[in-house]
Design a protein around this motif. Structure first.
Motif, PDB file in Angstrom:
ATOM      1  N   GLY A   1       1.712 -19.889   1.837  1.00 19.34           N
ATOM      2  CA  GLY A   1       0.435 -20.056   2.510  1.00 19.34           C
ATOM      3  C   GLY A   1       0.021 -18.871   3.355  1.00 19.34           C
ATOM      4  N   GLU A   2       0.717 -17.740   3.203  1.00 16.29           N
ATOM      5  CA  GLU A   2       0.341 -16.518   3.916  1.00 16.29           C
ATOM      6  C   GLU A   2      -0.292 -15.530   2.941  1.00 16.29           C
ATOM      7  OE1 GLU A   2       0.253 -15.532   6.972  1.00 16.29           O
ATOM      8  OE2 GLU A   2       1.300 -17.183   7.959  1.00 16.29           O
ATOM      9  N   LEU A   3      -0.887 -14.488   3.491  1.00 25.60           N
ATOM     10  CA  LEU A   3      -1.308 -13.375   2.665  1.00 25.60           C
ATOM     11  C   LEU A   3      -0.115 -12.922   1.836  1.00 25.60           C
ATOM     12  CD1 LEU A   3      -3.391 -11.057   2.002  1.00 25.60           C
ATOM     13  CD2 LEU A   3      -2.263  -9.781   3.856  1.00 25.60           C
ATOM     14  N   GLY A   4      -0.292 -12.787   0.521  1.00 24.28           N
ATOM     15  CA  GLY A   4       0.854 -12.377  -0.273  1.00 24.28           C
ATOM     16  C   GLY A   4       0.569 -12.278  -1.756  1.00 24.28           C
ATOM     17  N   TRP A   5       1.569 -11.773  -2.445  1.00 29.46           N
ATOM     18  CA  TRP A   5       1.496 -11.564  -3.887  1.00 29.46           C
ATOM     19  C   TRP A   5       2.813 -11.979  -4.537  1.00 29.46           C
ATOM     20  CZ3 TRP A   5      -1.096  -8.664  -0.444  1.00 29.46           C
ATOM     21  CH2 TRP A   5      -2.403  -8.278  -0.741  1.00 29.46           C
ATOM     22  N   GLU A   6       2.701 -12.495  -5.751  1.00 33.98           N
ATOM     23  CA  GLU A   6       3.865 -12.617  -6.615  1.00 33.98           C
ATOM     24  C   GLU A   6       3.903 -11.387  -7.507  1.00 33.98           C
ATOM     25  OE1 GLU A   6       3.934 -16.225  -8.850  1.00 33.98           O
ATOM     26  OE2 GLU A   6       4.073 -17.513  -7.083  1.00 33.98           O
ATOM     27  N   LEU A   7       5.045 -10.737  -7.562  1.00 32.69           N
ATOM     28  CA  LEU A   7       5.201  -9.494  -8.309  1.00 32.69           C
ATOM     29  C   LEU A   7       6.091  -9.757  -9.516  1.00 32.69           C
ATOM     30  CD1 LEU A   7       5.858  -7.238  -5.181  1.00 32.69           C
ATOM     31  CD2 LEU A   7       3.650  -7.741  -6.272  1.00 32.69           C
ATOM     32  N   HIS A   8       5.477 -10.027 -10.656  1.00 33.28           N
ATOM     33  CA  HIS A   8       6.210 -10.297 -11.890  1.00 33.28           C
ATOM     34  C   HIS A   8       6.488  -8.957 -12.572  1.00 33.28           C
ATOM     35  CE1 HIS A   8       5.364 -14.791 -12.065  1.00 33.28           C
ATOM     36  NE2 HIS A   8       4.656 -14.373 -11.029  1.00 33.28           N
ATOM     37  N   HIS A   9       7.756  -8.668 -12.777  1.00 38.41           N
ATOM     38  CA  HIS A   9       8.157  -7.329 -13.222  1.00 38.41           C
ATOM     39  C   HIS A   9       9.184  -7.429 -14.345  1.00 38.41           C
ATOM     40  CE1 HIS A   9      10.810  -8.678  -9.926  1.00 38.41           C
ATOM     41  NE2 HIS A   9      11.770  -8.146 -10.652  1.00 38.41           N
ATOM     42  N   PRO A  10       9.277  -6.381 -15.194  1.00 39.30           N
ATOM     43  CA  PRO A  10      10.330  -6.367 -16.222  1.00 39.30           C
ATOM     44  C   PRO A  10      11.690  -6.500 -15.542  1.00 39.30           C
ATOM     45  CG  PRO A  10       8.745  -4.600 -16.583  1.00 39.30           C
ATOM     46  CD  PRO A  10       8.444  -5.174 -15.242  1.00 39.30           C
ATOM     47  N   ILE A  11      12.473  -7.439 -15.987  1.00 38.67           N
ATOM     48  CA  ILE A  11      13.680  -7.777 -15.243  1.00 38.67           C
ATOM     49  C   ILE A  11      14.671  -6.620 -15.209  1.00 38.67           C
ATOM     50  CG2 ILE A  11      15.035  -8.804 -17.124  1.00 38.67           C
ATOM     51  CD1 ILE A  11      15.561 -11.135 -14.965  1.00 38.67           C
ATOM     52  N   GLU A  12      14.598  -5.741 -16.220  1.00 37.53           N
ATOM     53  CA  GLU A  12      15.515  -4.611 -16.236  1.00 37.53           C
ATOM     54  C   GLU A  12      15.166  -3.563 -15.177  1.00 37.53           C
ATOM     55  OE1 GLU A  12      12.395  -3.811 -19.479  1.00 37.53           O
ATOM     56  OE2 GLU A  12      13.484  -5.513 -18.598  1.00 37.53           O
TER      57      GLU A  12
ATOM     58  N   PRO B   1      -5.079   3.967  -2.805  1.00 36.40           N
ATOM     59  CA  PRO B   1      -4.168   2.921  -2.337  1.00 36.40           C
ATOM     60  C   PRO B   1      -4.727   2.078  -1.195  1.00 36.40           C
ATOM     61  CG  PRO B   1      -3.021   5.015  -2.585  1.00 36.40           C
ATOM     62  CD  PRO B   1      -4.484   5.311  -2.738  1.00 36.40           C
ATOM     63  N   GLU B   2      -5.609   2.654  -0.396  1.00 30.71           N
ATOM     64  CA  GLU B   2      -6.136   1.927   0.757  1.00 30.71           C
ATOM     65  C   GLU B   2      -7.036   0.762   0.357  1.00 30.71           C
ATOM     66  OE1 GLU B   2      -5.481   2.127   4.034  1.00 30.71           O
ATOM     67  OE2 GLU B   2      -3.868   3.488   3.448  1.00 30.71           O
ATOM     68  N   THR B   3      -7.665   0.872  -0.798  1.00 29.96           N
ATOM     69  CA  THR B   3      -8.576  -0.200  -1.221  1.00 29.96           C
ATOM     70  C   THR B   3      -8.044  -1.019  -2.391  1.00 29.96           C
ATOM     71  OG1 THR B   3      -9.771   1.219  -2.804  1.00 29.96           O
ATOM     72  CG2 THR B   3     -10.536   1.208  -0.506  1.00 29.96           C
ATOM     73  N   ALA B   4      -6.914  -0.586  -2.965  1.00 34.10           N
ATOM     74  CA  ALA B   4      -6.416  -1.229  -4.187  1.00 34.10           C
ATOM     75  C   ALA B   4      -6.112  -2.709  -3.994  1.00 34.10           C
ATOM     76  CB  ALA B   4      -5.168  -0.504  -4.682  1.00 34.10           C
ATOM     77  N   LEU B   5      -5.754  -3.088  -2.780  1.00 32.22           N
ATOM     78  CA  LEU B   5      -5.329  -4.463  -2.527  1.00 32.22           C
ATOM     79  C   LEU B   5      -6.304  -5.227  -1.647  1.00 32.22           C
ATOM     80  CD1 LEU B   5      -1.591  -3.558  -1.903  1.00 32.22           C
ATOM     81  CD2 LEU B   5      -2.501  -4.628  -3.955  1.00 32.22           C
ATOM     82  N   THR B   6      -7.510  -4.702  -1.501  1.00 29.17           N
ATOM     83  CA  THR B   6      -8.518  -5.392  -0.700  1.00 29.17           C
ATOM     84  C   THR B   6      -9.095  -6.573  -1.466  1.00 29.17           C
ATOM     85  OG1 THR B   6     -10.248  -3.958  -1.546  1.00 29.17           O
ATOM     86  CG2 THR B   6      -9.151  -3.257   0.493  1.00 29.17           C
TER      87      THR B   6
ATOM     88  N   LYS C   1       0.829  -1.214   0.000  1.00 30.90           N
ATOM     89  CA  LYS C   1       0.000   0.000   0.000  1.00 30.90           C
ATOM     90  C   LYS C   1       0.861   1.261   0.000  1.00 30.90           C
ATOM     91  CE  LYS C   1      -2.819  -0.780   3.500  1.00 30.90           C
ATOM     92  NZ  LYS C   1      -3.941  -0.613   4.466  1.00 30.90           N
ATOM     93  N   ALA C   2       2.053   1.163   0.582  1.00 30.55           N
ATOM     94  CA  ALA C   2       2.907   2.338   0.685  1.00 30.55           C
ATOM     95  C   ALA C   2       3.529   2.737  -0.650  1.00 30.55           C
ATOM     96  CB  ALA C   2       4.016   2.067   1.703  1.00 30.55           C
ATOM     97  N   VAL C   3       3.522   1.828  -1.635  1.00 27.62           N
ATOM     98  CA  VAL C   3       4.203   2.128  -2.903  1.00 27.62           C
ATOM     99  C   VAL C   3       3.306   1.964  -4.124  1.00 27.62           C
ATOM    100  CG1 VAL C   3       6.504   1.571  -2.030  1.00 27.62           C
ATOM    101  CG2 VAL C   3       5.095  -0.248  -3.007  1.00 27.62           C
ATOM    102  N   ILE C   4       2.074   1.477  -3.948  1.00 31.26           N
ATOM    103  CA  ILE C   4       1.227   1.272  -5.114  1.00 31.26           C
ATOM    104  C   ILE C   4       0.746   2.603  -5.661  1.00 31.26           C
ATOM    105  CG2 ILE C   4      -0.942   0.999  -3.820  1.00 31.26           C
ATOM    106  CD1 ILE C   4      -1.648  -1.251  -5.862  1.00 31.26           C
ATOM    107  N   ASN C   5       0.788   2.736  -6.970  1.00 31.83           N
ATOM    108  CA  ASN C   5       0.341   3.962  -7.633  1.00 31.83           C
ATOM    109  C   ASN C   5      -1.102   3.746  -8.059  1.00 31.83           C
ATOM    110  OD1 ASN C   5       0.027   6.293  -9.093  1.00 31.83           O
ATOM    111  ND2 ASN C   5       1.778   5.927 -10.460  1.00 31.83           N
ATOM    112  N   ASP C   6      -2.034   4.195  -7.226  1.00 29.37           N
ATOM    113  CA  ASP C   6      -3.452   3.933  -7.444  1.00 29.37           C
ATOM    114  C   ASP C   6      -4.253   5.111  -6.890  1.00 29.37           C
ATOM    115  OD1 ASP C   6      -5.412   1.473  -8.097  1.00 29.37           O
ATOM    116  OD2 ASP C   6      -6.205   2.565  -6.364  1.00 29.37           O
TER     117      ASP C   6
END
Length: 835
Positions: free
Chosen positions: A657-668, A624-629, A616-621
């Motif tokens: 098995g915890e709350l979480g996300w995989e963040l697939h990003h341009p490798i560069e 931000p408070e609801t973007a990841l709900t 939430k501290a870095v998402i550009n939305d």
């Protein structure tokens, strides 16, 4: 000479003749074997002929076990004595750590039905008084194996093959391979003597074969070039010496002493066996060079290299220490010949990458031991479509052509050779040719204490240790018990369970499948329902026999656009199967495009109760408070988001098995994203986490891992994954899977083991009354339950919560109990947590 056959085997050593024999025995009546020189003229002729059962690999143990039993019955079938001296194999230990290695091996051996016996130093001395034992801790003894004459066993298999209709043609060399769309056209040249060399003549023929098997031994690099593939099978010099008679040995035998077993002094990097009143000493020394990196010269036939006695002086002196009576024996003969290796010491057995009906059987460092079993199991793969054991660990595609080079193979093979008798810790990491493939954040992670593992060429953090040398922490202190890294992995696992952790998962294999036929193809190719657009699903691709070929997380980006994530160690293995399957169904489903995008996308997995707070501290939305709900970003969904300036394909899933996300990003952009997340994580105590802690955490959730619980010897149903199988649709392997039923079943166990060790996933399982009922496929420590944990397969009726079992660790039986599936958070409340 026949020019059209069902199968053509290229290579007349022990491996090639065994394959031809077993193909004929399996029912193929049109098999031909060609050999460029004489049978056994490659490494077979100068092999020492030892038959060690000792091996840490489940598949290779089965292969060696089959060979030992098979060779014993060859004479009855063929009338030829294979020269099998069943004298046993004595593997001695000078240290407790070596005994720990033997105890782990012994538990693995029991899963395959390999018998053994423990001997004390006094018992060794009592049986074989010429052996010095006062500095030994003990030994493991196999009374069923020994040594064999390589030429004799090869000729016996060749005769058995001929009796079954195999055509064996000598002095013919394969010079070209061409796939005509349905068959292989193999150009053969007649070999002739010229100036002492063996060279191709102008006489050529073309053999048409439905299947081709290459067992070309030292000529593997030439074979690879003709096929247009890469394979890391390159020979290394191997020395052994034959000594004159030892008077004390002659006297011992004359007085009724039995022949000594093959004596392996692993801590002295050598083996010894009797030879006509004297001894043979074989060594695995340091600095033995790789040879023939670019092919075997015509001038080298059944030849040897000059002996390099300076390289083996230490091992020679160790032999005199171990068998003092040999000190006065002179040198009778010496051998220094090429023996083919691979970087991990296991052969390359299975389908060649990218090619149809082309099978490889290359890179055999223990070729005589493995020949019989390789022929048996490879014939099963070719004739029946699959072997009865999972052969994935030997698959040639475990070394991807994207990064494997000649230089890499040569240097790693040299390392593998001098590591034959190095302690093979389960947490072993070998240093040669590293780092090779590094993600951009490698240097940042290294600066923070990352200790890396080698996965498909990638450097992947195993754990994060102390940076200050004053801590007196040895990162290379491996162990068969809990290594120095163990507490660090515990702290990392707790960080994810209690706070937040960041894992580098860049090594994941990643493929894009798209095109008009993509949806229909994947629906047929995998056993679960396909996800809706913007959602994900876990699914499995099956073999034709209904067993598990590959595990995929599928992200559906569009109507006919999919992003597939699979195990990092198996990129080319997965890609090859995916492409071949798609090619076979183009006419049915339409155009399908497949792209390997593994190197284009980095992956960070962020997980733990505070992971949402970090993002939430870095998402550009806009909000931000609801973007990841859960409402905007539910569990098992995928969204394209922006973290600072980095575009991210985020997947709400966590292998921990915890709350979480995989963040697939341009490798560069990886370093930018790493810095951004690290800064955002500081207020929340975010910790960097390695693969070892992640492996423990996934076992607490009963998440199966490919190559462990998931493989070609068990179906997804046997892996107890009914929620990922849609029996309402038709999919590849469905009928075979249903017909197999449940032969054994996967389960999770909590283990009350020793206070200083956890299981590694190679251990045998027993009932309380001592009946062997299964084996572990994974093992580790549970921070949630503060005890050892493991996953494995048992008889179906025992895979029930509450069943009490025993697990063999350190040569003792420890209490284990089958727990529920996903013992940590079985209702998935944590992973679905809203916020």
């Amino acid at each position: 000479m026949k020019t059209q056959v069902k199968a053509l085997v290229v290579g007349g050593g022990a491996v090639g003749t065994s394959i031809a024999y077993h193909l004929a025995k399996a029912g193929w009546d049109d098999v031909m074997l060609i050999e460029r020189d004489e049978l056994t003229s490659g490494s077979t002729w100068h092999a020492a002929g030892l038959l060690p059962l000792f091996n840490m690999s489940y598949a290779t143990t089965h292969i060696h076990q089959y060979s030992v039993e098979f060779y014993k019955q060859l004479e009855a079938e063929t009338g030829l004595n294979a020269g099998f001296a069943v004298v046993g194999n004595l593997r001695m230990a000078q240290t407790q750590e070596r005994m720990d290695e033997y105890m782990l091996y012994a538990s693995t051996a029991e899963t395959c039905g390999v018998s053994y016996e423990w001997l004390t130093p006094d018992q060794i001395k009592e049986r074989w008084p010429l052996i010095r034992t006062e500095d030994l801790k003990g030994a493991i003894y196999h009374n069923t194996d020994g040594y064999i004459n390589p030429a004799d066993v090869t000729q016996a298999m060749a005769k058995g093959a001929r009796q079954r209709g195999v055509m064996i043609e000598r002095k013919w060399q394969a010079d070209a391979f061409h796939w005509n769309g349905t068959h292989w056209e193999v150009t053969l040249s007649k070999m002739v003597e010229k100036g002492g060399n063996l060279v191709p003549s102008d006489e050529q023929i073309v053999i048409t074969a439905e299947h081709v098997v290459t067992a070309s031994g030292n000529h593997a690099q030439r074979t690879a070039k003709m096929l247009g593939i890469k394979m890391p099978a390159i020979p290394v010099e191997h020395q052994f010496i034959v000594m004159d008679q030892d008077p004390e040995l002659v006297k011992f035998r004359a007085e009724g002493g039995v022949e000594h077993p093959v004596i392996r002094d692993a801590d002295a990097q050598s083996y010894v066996r009797e030879e006509r009143g004297g001894w043979i000493l074989g060594v695995y020394e340091k600095n033995a060079p790789a040879v023939f990196e670019h092919g075997v010269p015509d001038s080298f036939r059944a030849d040897l290299f000059p002996l390099a006695l300076d390289r083996i002086e230490e091992q020679y002196m160790a032999m005199i220490h171990r068998i003092p009576s040999c000190e006065e024996s002179g040198l009778k003969d010496d051998f220094n010949g090429p023996i083919c290796y691979t970087p991990d010491g296991n052969p390359l057995v299975g389908p060649a990458p990218g090619l149809h009906n082309m099978w490889l059987a290359e890179g055999f460092s223990f070729g005589i031991t493995a020949a019989g079993g390789t022929g048996y199991y490879l014939a099963q793969m070719m004739v029946e479509g699959e072997a009865e054991i999972d052969m994935a660990s030997l698959d040639p595609k475990r070394y991807s052509s994207n990064w494997m080079t000649t230089e890499f193979a040569a240097r790693k093979n040299e390392e593998c050779y001098d590591h034959v008798y190095i302690l093979h810790h389960p947490d072993e990491e070998r240093p040669a040719c590293r780092p090779l493939r590094t993600a951009p954040a490698y240097e940042r992670q290294k600066a923070r204490g990352a200790q890396f593992g080698f996965v498909n060429g990638w450097e992947r953090p195993n754990y994060y240790g102390p940076l200050d040398a004053a801590d007196n922490f040895d990162h290379d202190a491996r162990s068969f018990r809990r290594g120095g890294w163990w507490q660090h992995a515990v702290d990392e696992a707790k960080a994810i369970r209690e706070g937040v952790g960041l894992i580098d998962a860049t090594a994941f294999s990643k493929h894009v499948v798209k095109g008009p036929g993509a949806t229909a193809f994947l629906d047929w190719f995998t056993c679960n329902k396909l996800p809706k657009i913007g959602r994900i699903n876990l699914t499995y691709a099956l073999t034709a026999h209904g067993t598990t070929r590959t595990e995929y997380t599928i992200v559906r980006n569009g109507e006919n656009n999919y992003y597939l994530v699979s195990a990092g160690a198996w990129t080319e293995y997965d890609a090859d199967y995916l492409r071949k399957a798609a090619e076979s169904k183009m006419d049915d489903f339409g155009y399908i495009e497949i792209q390997d995008v593994t190197s284009q996308w980095g992956v960070f997995a962020i997980a733990g109760p505070k992971s949402r707070d970090v993002l939430k501290a870095v998402i550009n939305d806009a909000d931000p408070e609801t973007a990841l709900t859960n409402k905007r970003f539910p569990w098992l969904s995928a969204k394209q988001i922006e973290l600072g300036m980095c575009p991210v394909n985020a997947i709400r899933v966590a292998y921990t098995g915890e709350l979480g996300w995989e963040l697939h990003h341009p490798i560069e952009m990886q370093n930018y994203l790493f810095d951004l997340l690290e800064k955002a994580g500081e207020p929340h105590g975010m910790q960097l986490v390695g693969a070892r802690a992640q492996n423990w955490l996934r076992q607490e959730k009963s998440y199966r891992a490919f190559g462990n619980e998931l493989g070609r010897d068990a179906t997804p149903a046997e892996a107890d994954l009914p929620r990922f199988i849609d029996l309402e649709k038709e999919f590849h392997g469905k009928e075979a899977m249903v017909e197999k039923g449940i032969r054994s079943k996967a389960c999770t166990l909590l283990i009350d083991g020793p206070s200083d060790a956890d299981p590694w996933g190679r251990e045998v399982l027993y009932t309380e009354d001592g009946t062997r009922v299964g084996r572990l496929t994974s093992g580790g420590y549970s921070v949630a339950f503060e005890t050892s944990i493991g996953m494995g397969y048992v008889k179906p009726e025992l895979a029930v919560e509450g069943t009490k079992l025993k697990v063999k660790m350190q040569d003792k039986l420890w209490d284990a109990v089958v727990t529920c599936d996903s013992p940590y958070d079985p209702k998935n409340e944590t992973i679905r947590k809203d916020g």
